[in-house]
Design an enzyme around this catalytic site. Structure first.
Site, mmCIF file in Angstrom:
data_model
loop_
_atom_site.group_PDB
_atom_site.id
_atom_site.type_symbol
_atom_site.label_atom_id
_atom_site.label_comp_id
_atom_site.label_asym_id
_atom_site.label_seq_id
_atom_site.Cartn_x
_atom_site.Cartn_y
_atom_site.Cartn_z
ATOM 1 N N GLY A 46 0.607 -1.244 0.269
ATOM 2 C CA GLY A 46 -0.133 -0.015 -0.038
ATOM 3 C C GLY A 46 0.875 1.318 -0.011
ATOM 4 O O GLY A 46 1.982 1.230 0.490
ATOM 5 N N GLN A 51 3.053 10.083 0.957
ATOM 6 C CA GLN A 51 4.503 9.473 1.231
ATOM 7 C C GLN A 51 5.378 9.840 0.145
ATOM 8 O O GLN A 51 6.527 9.590 0.122
ATOM 9 C CB GLN A 51 3.992 7.733 1.460
ATOM 10 C CG GLN A 51 3.536 7.284 2.515
ATOM 11 C CD GLN A 51 3.318 5.809 2.539
ATOM 12 O OE1 GLN A 51 2.536 5.244 1.945
ATOM 13 N NE2 GLN A 51 4.387 5.083 3.028
ATOM 14 N N CYS A 91 5.880 -0.163 7.389
ATOM 15 C CA CYS A 91 5.590 0.935 6.467
ATOM 16 C C CYS A 91 6.717 1.374 5.462
ATOM 17 O O CYS A 91 7.808 1.322 6.149
ATOM 18 C CB CYS A 91 4.938 2.354 7.410
ATOM 19 S SG CYS A 91 4.537 3.886 6.500
ATOM 20 N N LEU A 92 6.451 1.738 4.337
ATOM 21 C CA LEU A 92 7.575 2.114 3.538
ATOM 22 C C LEU A 92 8.257 3.339 3.888
ATOM 23 O O LEU A 92 9.549 3.443 3.449
ATOM 24 C CB LEU A 92 7.171 2.115 2.045
ATOM 25 C CG LEU A 92 6.499 0.788 1.271
ATOM 26 C CD1 LEU A 92 5.990 1.280 -0.058
ATOM 27 C CD2 LEU A 92 7.740 -0.220 1.227
ATOM 28 N N HIS A 133 -4.440 1.941 7.512
ATOM 29 C CA HIS A 133 -3.065 2.332 7.524
ATOM 30 C C HIS A 133 -2.894 3.672 6.390
ATOM 31 O O HIS A 133 -2.407 4.709 6.869
ATOM 32 C CB HIS A 133 -2.032 1.429 7.480
ATOM 33 C CG HIS A 133 -0.815 1.693 7.436
ATOM 34 N ND1 HIS A 133 0.328 1.286 8.312
ATOM 35 C CD2 HIS A 133 0.073 2.498 6.577
ATOM 36 C CE1 HIS A 133 1.500 1.651 7.862
ATOM 37 N NE2 HIS A 133 1.414 2.575 7.018
ATOM 38 N N GLU A 134 -3.270 3.322 5.305
ATOM 39 C CA GLU A 134 -2.900 4.461 4.290
ATOM 40 C C GLU A 134 -3.641 5.480 4.616
ATOM 41 O O GLU A 134 -3.487 6.648 4.108
ATOM 42 C CB GLU A 134 -3.245 3.789 2.971
ATOM 43 C CG GLU A 134 -2.586 2.657 2.594
ATOM 44 C CD GLU A 134 -0.997 2.459 2.669
ATOM 45 O OE1 GLU A 134 -0.300 3.826 2.697
ATOM 46 O OE2 GLU A 134 -0.374 1.709 2.948
ATOM 47 N N HIS A 137 -2.244 7.999 6.652
ATOM 48 C CA HIS A 137 -1.116 8.903 5.904
ATOM 49 C C HIS A 137 -1.649 10.091 5.513
ATOM 50 O O HIS A 137 -1.138 11.160 5.647
ATOM 51 C CB HIS A 137 -0.596 7.939 4.915
ATOM 52 C CG HIS A 137 0.594 7.066 5.427
ATOM 53 N ND1 HIS A 137 1.736 7.663 5.821
ATOM 54 C CD2 HIS A 137 0.801 5.658 5.356
ATOM 55 C CE1 HIS A 137 2.571 6.659 6.087
ATOM 56 N NE2 HIS A 137 1.802 5.395 5.642
#
Ligand code: NI
Length: 169
Positions: A46, A51, A91-92, A133-134, A137
């Site tokens: 995701g 991000q 997380c990236l 989660h996204e 962000h």
């Protein structure tokens, strides 16, 4: 194909709040394709526009094993949620850190697809975790903010140290 640069925690730009997309333009469509490329290449399941330093409400998700089931969520909104699950998340933007976070087990959301068409979808388990989660962000929230301040500061100094080491090399 274009792979975008992913911001790393504790970059302050990760805390910007994303704006609503008024029209899904060609510029947005290109961004969505680039975000998908970036997510697949990372690899991750995701990615939120925040991000990649683009502050409008856009998310891409693909939790399939074959990476052939892309979900595009423009202006996502959760309209129903049920239950609870605790999942170990990564997380990236927070490389190498995995921590348990409590989320809803089941959600129903609505969003626009890449063509700007509205749809509704139900998600549970991993997909539900990923959407929540996204969506955080897009509100400027990174998952480590669910942890205790002590744990969060430890993660912050570890990542700052990693970054410094990278710069020296
Ligand atoms: Ni993330």
């Amino acid at each position: 194909m274009a792979v975008l640069n992913i911001l790393n925690y504790p970059d302050p730009r990760l805390h910007k709040v994303a704006a609503v997309v008024h029209v899904v333009s060609d510029k947005h469509k290109k961004l969505i394709r680039d975000m998908a490329d970036t997510m697949y290449q990372a690899p991750g399941i995701g990615l939120a526009a925040t991000q990649v330093d683009f502050h409008e409400r856009i998310i891409v998700i693909d939790i399939s094993e074959k990476k052939n089931n892309l979900h595009v969520l423009v202006n996502p909104e959760i309209i129903e949620m049920r239950g609870e699950q605790i999942c170990e998340e990564g997380c990236l933007s927070v490389p190498g850190i995995y921590e348990k976070v409590k989320r809803s087990e089941w959600i129903k959301f609505r969003a626009l697809d890449i063509e700007g068409n509205p749809y509704e979808m139900e998600a549970e388990g991993l997909l539900a975790v990923c959407v929540q989660h996204e969506m955080d962000h897009l509100l400027g929230k990174v998952f480590v903010e669910y942890l205790s301040p002590l744990k969060r500061n430890r993660i912050k100094s570890k990542l700052v140290k990693q970054k410094k080491q990278k710069l020296i090399l």
